[in-house]
Scaffold this motif. Structure first.
Motif, PDB file in Angstrom:
ATOM      1  N   THR A  85      10.052   3.732  22.855  1.00 25.02           N
ATOM      2  CA  THR A  85       8.996   3.462  23.051  1.00 25.02           C
ATOM      3  C   THR A  85       8.003   2.622  24.826  1.00 25.02           C
ATOM      4  OG1 THR A  85       8.191   1.977  21.653  1.00 25.02           O
ATOM      5  CG2 THR A  85       8.131   4.427  20.539  1.00 25.02           C
ATOM      6  N   LEU A  86       7.279   3.574  24.662  1.00 23.97           N
ATOM      7  CA  LEU A  86       6.467   2.775  25.948  1.00 23.97           C
ATOM      8  C   LEU A  86       6.016   1.210  25.672  1.00 23.97           C
ATOM      9  CD1 LEU A  86       6.389   5.943  28.281  1.00 23.97           C
ATOM     10  CD2 LEU A  86       7.757   4.060  28.721  1.00 23.97           C
ATOM     11  N   PHE A  87       5.648   1.479  24.461  1.00 22.46           N
ATOM     12  CA  PHE A  87       4.183   0.318  23.982  1.00 22.46           C
ATOM     13  C   PHE A  87       4.680  -0.510  23.006  1.00 22.46           C
ATOM     14  CE2 PHE A  87       1.743   3.938  26.039  1.00 22.46           C
ATOM     15  CZ  PHE A  87       1.386   3.327  27.656  1.00 22.46           C
ATOM     16  N   GLN A  88       4.751  -1.832  22.618  1.00 20.35           N
ATOM     17  CA  GLN A  88       4.274  -2.593  21.968  1.00 20.35           C
ATOM     18  C   GLN A  88       3.840  -2.163  21.090  1.00 20.35           C
ATOM     19  OE1 GLN A  88       3.816  -6.590  22.630  1.00 20.35           O
ATOM     20  NE2 GLN A  88       6.178  -7.437  23.727  1.00 20.35           N
ATOM     21  N   GLN A  89       3.836  -1.997  19.459  1.00 20.29           N
ATOM     22  CA  GLN A  89       3.202  -1.907  18.403  1.00 20.29           C
ATOM     23  C   GLN A  89       3.218  -3.322  17.014  1.00 20.29           C
ATOM     24  OE1 GLN A  89       5.110   1.358  16.616  1.00 20.29           O
ATOM     25  NE2 GLN A  89       4.880   2.398  17.715  1.00 20.29           N
ATOM     26  N   GLU A  90       1.874  -2.843  17.328  1.00 15.41           N
ATOM     27  CA  GLU A  90       1.374  -4.372  16.710  1.00 15.41           C
ATOM     28  C   GLU A  90       1.227  -4.032  14.704  1.00 15.41           C
ATOM     29  OE1 GLU A  90      -2.506  -6.601  15.805  1.00 15.41           O
ATOM     30  OE2 GLU A  90      -1.491  -7.168  17.999  1.00 15.41           O
ATOM     31  N   THR A  91       1.867  -5.163  14.377  1.00 15.71           N
ATOM     32  CA  THR A  91       1.571  -4.252  12.705  1.00 15.71           C
ATOM     33  C   THR A  91       1.589  -5.766  11.981  1.00 15.71           C
ATOM     34  OG1 THR A  91       3.999  -5.389  12.395  1.00 15.71           O
ATOM     35  CG2 THR A  91       3.573  -2.557  13.087  1.00 15.71           C
ATOM     36  N   ASN A  92       0.701  -4.837  10.628  1.00  8.41           N
ATOM     37  CA  ASN A  92      -0.387  -6.001   9.443  1.00  8.41           C
ATOM     38  C   ASN A  92       0.232  -6.038   8.833  1.00  8.41           C
ATOM     39  OD1 ASN A  92      -2.076  -6.440  12.033  1.00  8.41           O
ATOM     40  ND2 ASN A  92      -3.361  -5.215  10.943  1.00  8.41           N
ATOM     41  N   THR A  93       0.799  -7.352   8.250  1.00  7.90           N
ATOM     42  CA  THR A  93       1.300  -7.852   6.903  1.00  7.90           C
ATOM     43  C   THR A  93       1.052  -8.229   6.058  1.00  7.90           C
ATOM     44  OG1 THR A  93       2.656  -9.092   7.604  1.00  7.90           O
ATOM     45  CG2 THR A  93       4.155  -7.207   7.580  1.00  7.90           C
ATOM     46  N   ILE A  94       0.842  -8.188   4.393  1.00  4.06           N
ATOM     47  CA  ILE A  94      -0.246  -8.779   3.994  1.00  4.06           C
ATOM     48  C   ILE A  94       0.811  -9.397   2.777  1.00  4.06           C
ATOM     49  CG2 ILE A  94      -1.687  -8.489   1.900  1.00  4.06           C
ATOM     50  CD1 ILE A  94      -2.614  -6.082   2.723  1.00  4.06           C
ATOM     51  N   LYS A  95       0.120 -11.143   3.296  1.00  5.38           N
ATOM     52  CA  LYS A  95       1.099 -11.787   1.978  1.00  5.38           C
ATOM     53  C   LYS A  95       0.488 -12.319   0.904  1.00  5.38           C
ATOM     54  CE  LYS A  95       3.342 -16.444   3.082  1.00  5.38           C
ATOM     55  NZ  LYS A  95       2.931 -17.519   3.814  1.00  5.38           N
ATOM     56  N   TYR A  96       0.812 -12.119  -0.173  1.00  6.29           N
ATOM     57  CA  TYR A  96      -0.220 -12.920  -1.670  1.00  6.29           C
ATOM     58  C   TYR A  96      -0.116 -14.391  -1.966  1.00  6.29           C
ATOM     59  CZ  TYR A  96      -0.791  -7.491  -1.403  1.00  6.29           C
ATOM     60  OH  TYR A  96      -1.003  -6.609  -1.280  1.00  6.29           O
ATOM     61  N   LEU A  97      -0.773 -14.783  -2.239  1.00  4.81           N
ATOM     62  CA  LEU A  97      -0.486 -16.176  -2.701  1.00  4.81           C
ATOM     63  C   LEU A  97       0.394 -15.996  -4.561  1.00  4.81           C
ATOM     64  CD1 LEU A  97      -0.791 -19.271  -2.781  1.00  4.81           C
ATOM     65  CD2 LEU A  97      -2.897 -18.435  -3.828  1.00  4.81           C
ATOM     66  N   VAL A  98      -0.031 -15.175  -5.296  1.00  2.00           N
ATOM     67  CA  VAL A  98       0.914 -15.107  -6.292  1.00  2.00           C
ATOM     68  C   VAL A  98       1.479 -12.914  -6.236  1.00  2.00           C
ATOM     69  CG1 VAL A  98       0.526 -15.288  -9.013  1.00  2.00           C
ATOM     70  CG2 VAL A  98      -0.970 -16.864  -7.084  1.00  2.00           C
ATOM     71  N   PRO A  99       2.733 -13.196  -5.755  1.00  2.00           N
ATOM     72  CA  PRO A  99       2.583 -11.169  -5.884  1.00  2.00           C
ATOM     73  C   PRO A  99       2.777 -11.194  -6.994  1.00  2.00           C
ATOM     74  CG  PRO A  99       4.260 -13.074  -4.982  1.00  2.00           C
ATOM     75  CD  PRO A  99       3.007 -13.898  -5.686  1.00  2.00           C
ATOM     76  N   GLU A 100       2.388 -11.945  -8.210  1.00  2.00           N
ATOM     77  CA  GLU A 100       2.385 -10.564 -10.153  1.00  2.00           C
ATOM     78  C   GLU A 100       1.368 -10.017 -10.034  1.00  2.00           C
ATOM     79  OE1 GLU A 100       4.601 -14.552 -10.587  1.00  2.00           O
ATOM     80  OE2 GLU A 100       3.423 -13.967  -8.984  1.00  2.00           O
TER      81      GLU A 100
END
Length: 150
Positions: A85-100
């Motif tokens: 690819t020519l460009f950098q991609q920005e990705t979003n990740t979701i982090k959970y305090l209580v994953p359950e």
């Protein structure tokens, strides 16, 4: 032969509290305002814990500590530039305090285990922007230690 001593630290981390889950599209400050109005408490912004907003109210008369905290935070990470690819991609990740409980937006932690939970839940459900709220059994919660804020 020397004697072996084993310390079990689980006994020291025992924290009895009521945990309520809330599903709502409200922003944290707006939810705190609505909860203050309907429950007659005074939740105030306390601090940010690893990108989670923590609101707190200590009722000195009843010796009850109330905490409101969001369950989700979105981290944006830049991926390294890939050769294809020519460009950098920005990705979003979701982090959970209580994953359950990934579908839960907020948690209310009440440090008293003898408070009338059904009454509190019915009052919270009366807020128009609340989709649902329910109590969580904390004794089976795997990520219970994530709810210790001190």
């Amino acid at each position: 032969m020397a004697a072996v001593h084993k310390l079990v630290l689980d006994d020291f981390l025992e924290d009895n509290f009521i945990l309520l889950a809330i599903h709502s599209p409200l922003e944290p400050y707006r939810l705190a305002y609505e909860l203050n109005k309907i429950l007659h408490i005074q939740l105030k912004y306390h601090k940010q814990l690893d990108a989670y907003d923590l609101y707190e109210y200590e009722d000195e008369k009843s010796q009850i500590l109330w905490n409101l905290i969001n369950n989700k935070t979105i981290n944006s990470l830049e991926e390294k530039q890939k050769p294809s690819t020519l460009f950098q991609q920005e990705t979003n990740t979701i982090k959970y305090l209580v994953p359950e409980y990934k579908k839960t937006d907020y948690f209310i932690k009440i440090s008293d285990s003898v408070i009338a939970v059904d009454n509190i839940i019915s009052k919270i459900k009366a807020i128009p922007q609340i989709i649902t709220t329910f109590a969580i059994a904390t004794d089976t919660l795997k990520s219970k230690n994530n709810l210790i804020f001190y």
